[in-house]
Design an enzyme around this catalytic site. Sequence first.
Site, short mmCIF file in Angstrom:
data_model
loop_
_atom_site.label_atom_id
_atom_site.label_comp_id
_atom_site.label_asym_id
_atom_site.label_seq_id
_atom_site.Cartn_x
_atom_site.Cartn_y
_atom_site.Cartn_z
N TRP A 129 0.83 -1.21 0.00
CA TRP A 129 0.00 0.00 0.00
C TRP A 129 0.87 1.26 0.00
CZ3 TRP A 129 -0.76 4.27 3.12
CH2 TRP A 129 -1.92 5.01 2.88
N ASP A 141 -6.31 -3.73 -1.72
CA ASP A 141 -6.45 -4.02 -0.29
C ASP A 141 -6.94 -2.81 0.51
OD1 ASP A 141 -5.49 -6.77 -0.29
OD2 ASP A 141 -3.53 -5.92 -0.79
N ASP A 142 -7.05 -1.66 -0.14
CA ASP A 142 -7.44 -0.43 0.55
C ASP A 142 -8.93 -0.46 0.88
OD1 ASP A 142 -6.38 2.67 0.89
OD2 ASP A 142 -8.51 2.54 0.42
N LEU A 143 -9.26 -0.23 2.15
CA LEU A 143 -10.66 -0.31 2.58
C LEU A 143 -11.52 0.74 1.90
CD1 LEU A 143 -12.78 -1.63 4.39
CD2 LEU A 143 -12.07 -0.05 6.22
N TRP A 193 -12.37 6.54 -3.78
CA TRP A 193 -12.15 7.14 -2.47
C TRP A 193 -13.17 8.24 -2.18
CZ3 TRP A 193 -6.38 6.87 -3.79
CH2 TRP A 193 -5.75 5.83 -3.08
#
Length: 224
Positions: free
Chosen positions: A145, A164-166, A206
Amino acid sequence: MPRHARGFDTDAAFAYLARRDRTLGAWMKRIGVIAPEPRWRKPFDPVDALARAILYQQLSGKAAATIVGRVEAAIGSSRLHHDTLARIDDVALRACGVSGNKTLALRDLAAREARGEIPTLRQMSVLHHDDIVAALTPIRGIGRWTVEMMLMFRLGRPDVLPIDDLGIRKGAQRVDRADVLPTPKELLARGEAWGPYRTYASLYLWRIADFADGAKVATKRSQD
């Protein structure tokens, strides 16, 4: 070897993604065009940036900035490298507020730099982003990340998707009106539709996640 430009045409990326994925495109039109990242054009030092990323991990920006300031004062330099970090021992680093794990990570980074294992900015310009990830993730304390954030916000690579970023996963869930978060593997497959502009799609995911969480301002996603 082909040289990779830093940054990309965001207008072209907007038009491409809006046409390619109408569901995401509807959100993009609601949010508007996201401007180019200003740091794409600025030179930066990869080793110093990685050292600062280590120091900022799991801390508020204010607390981390205080610790970084103490380290800079202790080494007499604003440049974090193997030669400047060698001016301070581990006890003094701990006295600055650097944890034991972060101290070990900084020492590993410095040792690898001294051995010539960290690509320079010039070297990175001819490396594929996967090769940059492979070169940097063996460093203690540096995960995929962290490297992806460098690729997106500092190097301006157009086709990076941090699966993998929430926040990215939340944004994709909202776009697709799904009941559960997509797994990283599912997001990787979903993101095939956004290539070669997966970085730009990520910026919107995002923002969409922030909408879902009711955030009044966009969440900061990278660290200088």
